[in-house]
Enzyme design. Structure first.
Site, PDB file in Angstrom:
ATOM      1  N   SER A 133       0.826  -1.682  -0.142  1.00 14.28           N
ATOM      2  CA  SER A 133       0.138   0.090   0.061  1.00 14.28           C
ATOM      3  C   SER A 133       0.516   1.169   0.214  1.00 14.28           C
ATOM      4  O   SER A 133       2.228   1.539   0.353  1.00 14.28           O
ATOM      5  CB  SER A 133      -0.953  -0.055   1.093  1.00 14.28           C
ATOM      6  OG  SER A 133      -1.796   1.321   1.325  1.00 14.28           O
ATOM      7  N   TYR A 146      -2.049  -0.502  10.605  1.00 18.03           N
ATOM      8  CA  TYR A 146      -1.668  -1.048   8.544  1.00 18.03           C
ATOM      9  C   TYR A 146      -1.005  -0.496   8.256  1.00 18.03           C
ATOM     10  O   TYR A 146      -0.004  -1.231   7.728  1.00 18.03           O
ATOM     11  CB  TYR A 146      -3.599  -0.398   8.844  1.00 18.03           C
ATOM     12  CG  TYR A 146      -3.112  -0.846   7.194  1.00 18.03           C
ATOM     13  CD1 TYR A 146      -3.252  -2.273   6.412  1.00 18.03           C
ATOM     14  CD2 TYR A 146      -2.897  -0.163   5.959  1.00 18.03           C
ATOM     15  CE1 TYR A 146      -4.139  -2.255   4.918  1.00 18.03           C
ATOM     16  CE2 TYR A 146      -3.123   0.157   4.812  1.00 18.03           C
ATOM     17  CZ  TYR A 146      -3.540  -0.996   4.336  1.00 18.03           C
ATOM     18  OH  TYR A 146      -3.812  -1.792   3.020  1.00 18.03           O
ATOM     19  N   LYS A 150       2.087  -2.560   6.438  1.00 15.97           N
ATOM     20  CA  LYS A 150       2.379  -2.758   4.977  1.00 15.97           C
ATOM     21  C   LYS A 150       4.245  -2.453   4.590  1.00 15.97           C
ATOM     22  O   LYS A 150       4.539  -3.041   3.825  1.00 15.97           O
ATOM     23  CB  LYS A 150       1.508  -1.827   3.834  1.00 15.97           C
ATOM     24  CG  LYS A 150       0.152  -2.377   4.107  1.00 15.97           C
ATOM     25  CD  LYS A 150       0.166  -3.366   2.839  1.00 15.97           C
ATOM     26  CE  LYS A 150      -1.071  -3.871   3.277  1.00 15.97           C
ATOM     27  NZ  LYS A 150      -1.380  -5.527   2.126  1.00 15.97           N
TER      28      LYS A 150
HETATM   29  N1  LIG Z   1      -8.894  -0.664  -1.482  1.00 18.42           N
HETATM   30  C1  LIG Z   1      -7.916   0.127  -0.775  1.00 18.42           C
HETATM   31  O1  LIG Z   1      -7.709   1.172  -1.321  1.00 18.42           O
HETATM   32  C2  LIG Z   1      -6.552  -0.213  -0.993  1.00 18.42           C
HETATM   33  C3  LIG Z   1      -5.257   0.188  -0.751  1.00 18.42           C
HETATM   34  C4  LIG Z   1      -4.002  -0.368  -0.956  1.00 18.42           C
HETATM   35  C5  LIG Z   1      -4.067  -1.497  -0.300  1.00 18.42           C
HETATM   36  N2  LIG Z   1      -5.288  -2.124   0.011  1.00 18.42           N
HETATM   37  C6  LIG Z   1      -4.658  -4.104  -0.280  1.00 18.42           C
HETATM   38  O2  LIG Z   1      -5.193  -4.358  -1.333  1.00 18.42           O
HETATM   39  C7  LIG Z   1      -5.637  -6.143  -0.786  1.00 18.42           C
HETATM   40  C8  LIG Z   1      -7.548  -6.365  -1.120  1.00 18.42           C
HETATM   41  O3  LIG Z   1      -7.653  -5.120  -0.616  1.00 18.42           O
HETATM   42  P1  LIG Z   1      -9.914  -4.419  -0.943  1.00 18.42           P
HETATM   43  O4  LIG Z   1      -9.779  -3.314  -0.883  1.00 18.42           O
HETATM   44  O5  LIG Z   1      -9.574  -5.923  -2.424  1.00 18.42           O
HETATM   45  O6  LIG Z   1     -10.025  -6.442  -0.403  1.00 18.42           O
HETATM   46  P2  LIG Z   1     -11.153  -6.540  -0.555  1.00 18.42           P
HETATM   47  O7  LIG Z   1     -12.363  -6.288  -1.443  1.00 18.42           O
HETATM   48  O8  LIG Z   1     -12.168  -6.433   0.653  1.00 18.42           O
HETATM   49  O9  LIG Z   1     -11.302  -8.151  -0.461  1.00 18.42           O
HETATM   50  C9  LIG Z   1     -10.736  -8.803   0.747  1.00 18.42           C
HETATM   51  C10 LIG Z   1      -9.811 -10.014  -0.254  1.00 18.42           C
HETATM   52  O10 LIG Z   1      -9.304 -10.854   0.860  1.00 18.42           O
HETATM   53  C11 LIG Z   1     -10.125 -12.243   1.669  1.00 18.42           C
HETATM   54  N3  LIG Z   1      -9.123 -12.225   2.407  1.00 18.42           N
HETATM   55  C12 LIG Z   1      -9.256 -11.366   3.354  1.00 18.42           C
HETATM   56  N4  LIG Z   1      -8.509 -11.900   4.618  1.00 18.42           N
HETATM   57  C13 LIG Z   1      -8.018 -13.784   4.195  1.00 18.42           C
HETATM   58  C14 LIG Z   1      -7.284 -14.127   5.117  1.00 18.42           C
HETATM   59  N5  LIG Z   1      -6.489 -14.142   5.451  1.00 18.42           N
HETATM   60  N6  LIG Z   1      -7.569 -15.604   3.905  1.00 18.42           N
HETATM   61  C15 LIG Z   1      -8.184 -15.686   2.868  1.00 18.42           C
HETATM   62  N7  LIG Z   1      -8.532 -14.486   1.865  1.00 18.42           N
HETATM   63  C16 LIG Z   1      -8.697 -13.533   2.967  1.00 18.42           C
HETATM   64  C17 LIG Z   1     -11.430 -11.700   0.953  1.00 18.42           C
HETATM   65  O11 LIG Z   1     -12.335 -12.450   1.029  1.00 18.42           O
HETATM   66  P3  LIG Z   1     -13.041 -13.496   3.190  1.00 18.42           P
HETATM   67  O12 LIG Z   1     -12.941 -11.882   4.096  1.00 18.42           O
HETATM   68  O13 LIG Z   1     -14.252 -13.771   2.422  1.00 18.42           O
HETATM   69  O14 LIG Z   1     -12.107 -14.255   3.228  1.00 18.42           O
HETATM   70  C18 LIG Z   1     -11.748 -11.089   0.198  1.00 18.42           C
HETATM   71  O15 LIG Z   1     -11.480 -12.273  -1.011  1.00 18.42           O
HETATM   72  C19 LIG Z   1      -5.672  -5.984   0.815  1.00 18.42           C
HETATM   73  O16 LIG Z   1      -4.061  -5.950   1.398  1.00 18.42           O
HETATM   74  C20 LIG Z   1      -5.154  -4.349   0.785  1.00 18.42           C
HETATM   75  O17 LIG Z   1      -4.162  -4.234   1.980  1.00 18.42           O
HETATM   76  C21 LIG Z   1      -6.057  -1.820  -0.584  1.00 18.42           C
END
Ligand SMILES: NC(=O)c1ccc[n+]([C@@H]2O[C@H](COP(=O)([O-])OP(=O)(O)OC[C@H]3O[C@@H](n4cnc5c(N)ncnc54)[C@H](OP(=O)(O)O)[C@@H]3O)[C@@H](O)[C@H]2O)c1
Length: 235
Positions: A133, A146, A150
């Site tokens: 991130s 968080y 990261k």
């Molecule tokens: N959205 C942003 O603005 C943003 C920005 C920077 C970085 N990120 C990073 O991008 C990644 C994904 O984020 P997103 O925004 O796409 O979130 P999201 O739409 O909530 O998706 C998260 C995914 O991870 C799964 N998950 C969570 N914990 C898990 C575990 N312990 N084992 C297996 N699966 C797991 C969730 O499914 P279940 O909950 O059903 O397990 C879901 O499929 C994260 O690492 C986050 O830190 C996001």
């Protein structure tokens, strides 16, 4: 053959689609959203595996299931992660329990999943792409635990890249704000990013997935943490 952790929604789902569009077989994973994960797997012609990749048992089960299904792993995308929204000045809310939970999800999980996949990755001369991130690069983000987790993942990326060559490359992508279920109710942050980032918009999951696929293809790049933030870090 590509394993994308946490791919039942958001960035992980977009990565599953992007790799499938590039011709790869994909393993889709989540911990609790089974129906959604199965739907993504159907859509990309891949295989769904339920596993909690924040645990050693879950990481090993995911890798074993991927090898059962396809016999090899070329790319591991450690995308699953967790956060808690806490104002940075509220030090009392950032309890040790929060720190430990986020480190387990964002630092230990990617490490144990990479470790579990390593023999297969070595054999395939494959690569790892970690989902970091902008919060791990600049002093911003949904909470201090968080952001610090990261930053730890970024250094894990460099340490493993230095350790696992020449067979295995390890890189990370560092998104700014992305339109996913995770940030759906962060209206103020969406408005601020759209107002000040040079590209004047929040990222789509596909924006991030393009870079993940590009890094998986970048055969002479390892140990890099690449921003995909529309230039937000310049502000
Ligand atoms: N959205 C942003 O603005 C943003 C920005 C920077 C970085 N990120 C990073 O991008 C990644 C994904 O984020 P997103 O925004 O796409 O979130 P999201 O739409 O909530 O998706 C998260 C995914 O991870 C799964 N998950 C969570 N914990 C898990 C575990 N312990 N084992 C297996 N699966 C797991 C969730 O499914 P279940 O909950 O059903 O397990 C879901 O499929 C994260 O690492 C986050 O830190 C996001």
């Amino acid at each position: 053959m590509v394993v994308v952790t946490g791919s039942s929604s958001g960035i992980g789902e977009a990565c599953a689609h992007a790799f499938a569009a590039a011709g790869a077989a994909v393993v889709v994973n989540s911990r609790s959203s089974v129906a959604e994960g199965e739907a993504v797997a159907r859509a990309v012609g891949g295989t769904y595996v339920r596993a909690d990749v924040a645990t050693v048992e879950g990481a090993e089960a995911l890798v074993a299931a991927a090898l059962d299904a396809y016999g090899r792993i070329d790319v591991l995308v450690n995308n699953a992660g967790d956060t808690v929204k806490i104002p940075h000045a509220d030090l009392d809310a950032a309890t040790p329990e929060v720190w430990l939970r986020l480190y387990e999800a964002n630092v230990v999980g990617p490490f144990v999943t990479t470790r579990a996949a390593l023999p297969a990755l070595r054999e395939a001369r494959g690569c790892v792409v970690n989902m970091s991130s902008l919060a791990g690069v600049r002093p911003v983000g949904s909470s201090i635990p968080y952001a610090a987790s990261k930053a730890a993942l970024n250094h894990q990326t460099r340490l493993l890249a230095a350790t696992l060559g020449p067979e295995v490359r390890v890189n990370a992508v560092a998104p700014g704000l992305v339109e996913t279920p995770w940030t759906a109710d962060w209206a103020a942050e969406h408005a601020a990013v759209s107002a000040i980032s040079p590209l004047r918009r929040v990222a789509t999951p596909a924006d991030v997935a393009h870079l993940v696929v590009a890094l998986a293809d970048a055969t002479y790049t390892t140990g890099e943490v690449v921003l995909v933030d529309g230039g937000l870090a310049l502000r």
